[in-house]
Design a protein around this motif. Structure first.
Motif, PDB file in Angstrom:
ATOM      1  N   ASP A  27      32.114 -29.765   6.601  1.00 50.21           N
ATOM      2  CA  ASP A  27      31.474 -29.297   7.835  1.00 50.21           C
ATOM      3  C   ASP A  27      29.980 -29.582   7.840  1.00 50.21           C
ATOM      4  O   ASP A  27      29.314 -29.350   8.836  1.00 50.21           O
ATOM      5  CB  ASP A  27      31.719 -27.792   8.004  1.00 50.21           C
ATOM      6  CG  ASP A  27      31.275 -27.276   9.370  1.00 50.21           C
ATOM      7  OD1 ASP A  27      31.776 -27.778  10.385  1.00 50.21           O
ATOM      8  OD2 ASP A  27      30.405 -26.377   9.408  1.00 50.21           O
ATOM      9  N   GLN A  30      24.034 -26.366   4.536  1.00 50.90           N
ATOM     10  CA  GLN A  30      22.951 -25.471   4.939  1.00 50.90           C
ATOM     11  C   GLN A  30      21.923 -25.388   3.814  1.00 50.90           C
ATOM     12  O   GLN A  30      22.293 -25.327   2.641  1.00 50.90           O
ATOM     13  CB  GLN A  30      23.489 -24.070   5.227  1.00 50.90           C
ATOM     14  CG  GLN A  30      24.466 -23.984   6.377  1.00 50.90           C
ATOM     15  CD  GLN A  30      24.759 -22.547   6.754  1.00 50.90           C
ATOM     16  OE1 GLN A  30      24.092 -21.955   7.596  1.00 50.90           O
ATOM     17  NE2 GLN A  30      25.755 -21.958   6.111  1.00 50.90           N
ATOM     18  N   CYS A  80      30.911 -23.683   9.950  1.00 52.89           N
ATOM     19  CA  CYS A  80      29.823 -23.033  10.688  1.00 52.89           C
ATOM     20  C   CYS A  80      29.913 -23.230  12.193  1.00 52.89           C
ATOM     21  O   CYS A  80      29.389 -22.429  12.967  1.00 52.89           O
ATOM     22  CB  CYS A  80      28.474 -23.612  10.250  1.00 52.89           C
ATOM     23  SG  CYS A  80      28.039 -23.362   8.528  1.00 52.89           S
ATOM     24  N   THR A  87      25.330 -29.028  10.399  1.00 55.23           N
ATOM     25  CA  THR A  87      26.673 -28.452  10.349  1.00 55.23           C
ATOM     26  C   THR A  87      27.470 -28.851  11.586  1.00 55.23           C
ATOM     27  O   THR A  87      26.963 -29.510  12.486  1.00 55.23           O
ATOM     28  CB  THR A  87      26.625 -26.919  10.255  1.00 55.23           C
ATOM     29  OG1 THR A  87      26.029 -26.388  11.453  1.00 55.23           O
ATOM     30  CG2 THR A  87      25.824 -26.462   9.045  1.00 55.23           C
ATOM     31  N   ASP A 115      29.408 -18.851   8.364  1.00 58.54           N
ATOM     32  CA  ASP A 115      29.673 -20.228   7.956  1.00 58.54           C
ATOM     33  C   ASP A 115      31.155 -20.493   7.714  1.00 58.54           C
ATOM     34  O   ASP A 115      31.547 -21.595   7.311  1.00 58.54           O
ATOM     35  CB  ASP A 115      28.861 -20.594   6.706  1.00 58.54           C
ATOM     36  CG  ASP A 115      29.051 -19.633   5.552  1.00 58.54           C
ATOM     37  OD1 ASP A 115      29.406 -18.460   5.795  1.00 58.54           O
ATOM     38  OD2 ASP A 115      28.850 -20.038   4.390  1.00 58.54           O
TER      39      ASP A 115
END
Length: 295
Positions: A27, A30, A80, A87, A115
């Motif tokens: 995905d 972060q 997320c 993301t 997330d």
């Protein structure tokens, strides 16, 4: 002149577990300051990251997993969603894996943090997996619906965590099926791993004498928490229990030579954990054109 690449190829990687196909779906990632960790000095955490040639502040991968078993299709966590430029890749990688959102009949949630639940709904709040039953531990559902627990948090976390979780539960309200343990999908057994959240859950995928433990958020920052399992996260609901669960699972998977996969292991997120003196060492699986793992 050949055009230059502007992005990576699709972030999906398959692993055969007996008769079950598990696909890791990336995905994105972060970045967060080291103050998001506790139980370890920021200087030591930074040194561990630098020794592993990783960026400081910490960079955490975000993954979900697709499980195809017995003619059915499940998604473990939804990522997320597109909350930031780094993301929201899971939907495109799901399509790259050849699976339409409408084909997913079950969404298994390790827990309800942003997330993990962000990709469950679209901008208008509608479910992105319209045919799916949402499955999560009953303690997880109860925690995020608990007004007293919500009031103990600061306003920002009330909105992002409690408000976000409640919105997703509402979107799937007519198709939510809580569990406590046992088989939750063909060949998939729920493994309670409390601490990070009250209902934090791993999923053991087993078929044909092979198995893979999708261990959820046992670690967020592998370079730090594998050698220092006492290091916790600011978002742990019960940090002491989270650390105890991590130590227990580390011992179990190292002893059993259990294949693992994690939402925050670096993509493609399949690995093993080996003992290293009094501690542990993460051994990412070597990429192979074959779908079956070596162990």
């Amino acid at each position: 002149m050949a055009s230059e690449a502007i992005q990576q190829v699709a972030g999906c990687c398959h692993r055969q577990v007996g008769d079950i196909l598990v696909t890791a779906l990336n995905d994105g990632h972060q970045d967060a300051p080291l103050t998001s960790m506790a139980g370890i000095a920021t200087e030591e955490a930074a040194a561990l990251l630098q020794a592993a040639f990783r960026p400081v502040p910490r960079r955490t991968a975000v993954n979900g997993f697709l499980i195809r078993s017995g003619g059915r299709t499940a998604l473990v966590d939804a990522g997320c969603g597109p909350i930031k430029p780094t993301t929201g890749r899971l939907a495109a990688n799901l399509a790259a894996a050849g699976v339409a959102a409408e084909a997913i009949d079950t969404v298994l949630m390790t827990h309800l943090h942003p997330d993990h639940f962000g990709g469950l709904t679209g901008p208008g709040g509608a479910p992105l997996f319209p045919a799916a039953t949402l499955r999560l531990h009953e303690a997880e559902q109860a925690h995020w619906q608990d007004d007293a627990a919500m009031e103990r948090e600061d306003p920002a976390r009330r909105a992002a965590f409690f408000g976000g979780a409640r919105a997703r539960l509402a979107a799937y309200a007519d198709r939510t099926s809580p569990f406590t343990s046992g088989e939750v999908f063909p060949g998939v057994t729920a493994i309670p791993l409390p601490g990070h959240t009250p209902g934090h859950t791993g999923f053991m995928v087993a078929s044909g004498g092979k198995s893979l433990l999708i261990w959820g958020d046992i670690v967020h920052v592998p370079e730090v928490q594998v050698p220092r399992p006492e290091a916790t996260m600011a978002v742990d609901v019960d940090p002491a229990q989270a650390a105890a669960t991590r130590r227990r699972i580390f011992d179990q998977v190292a002893t059993d030579r259990q294949a693992i996969a994690g939402m925050h292991l670096h993509f493609p997120a399949f690995a093993h954990l080996a003992r290293d003196g009094a501690g542990y060492r993460l051994v990412p699986d070597a990429w192979s054109i074959a779908l079956e793992g070596d162990i």
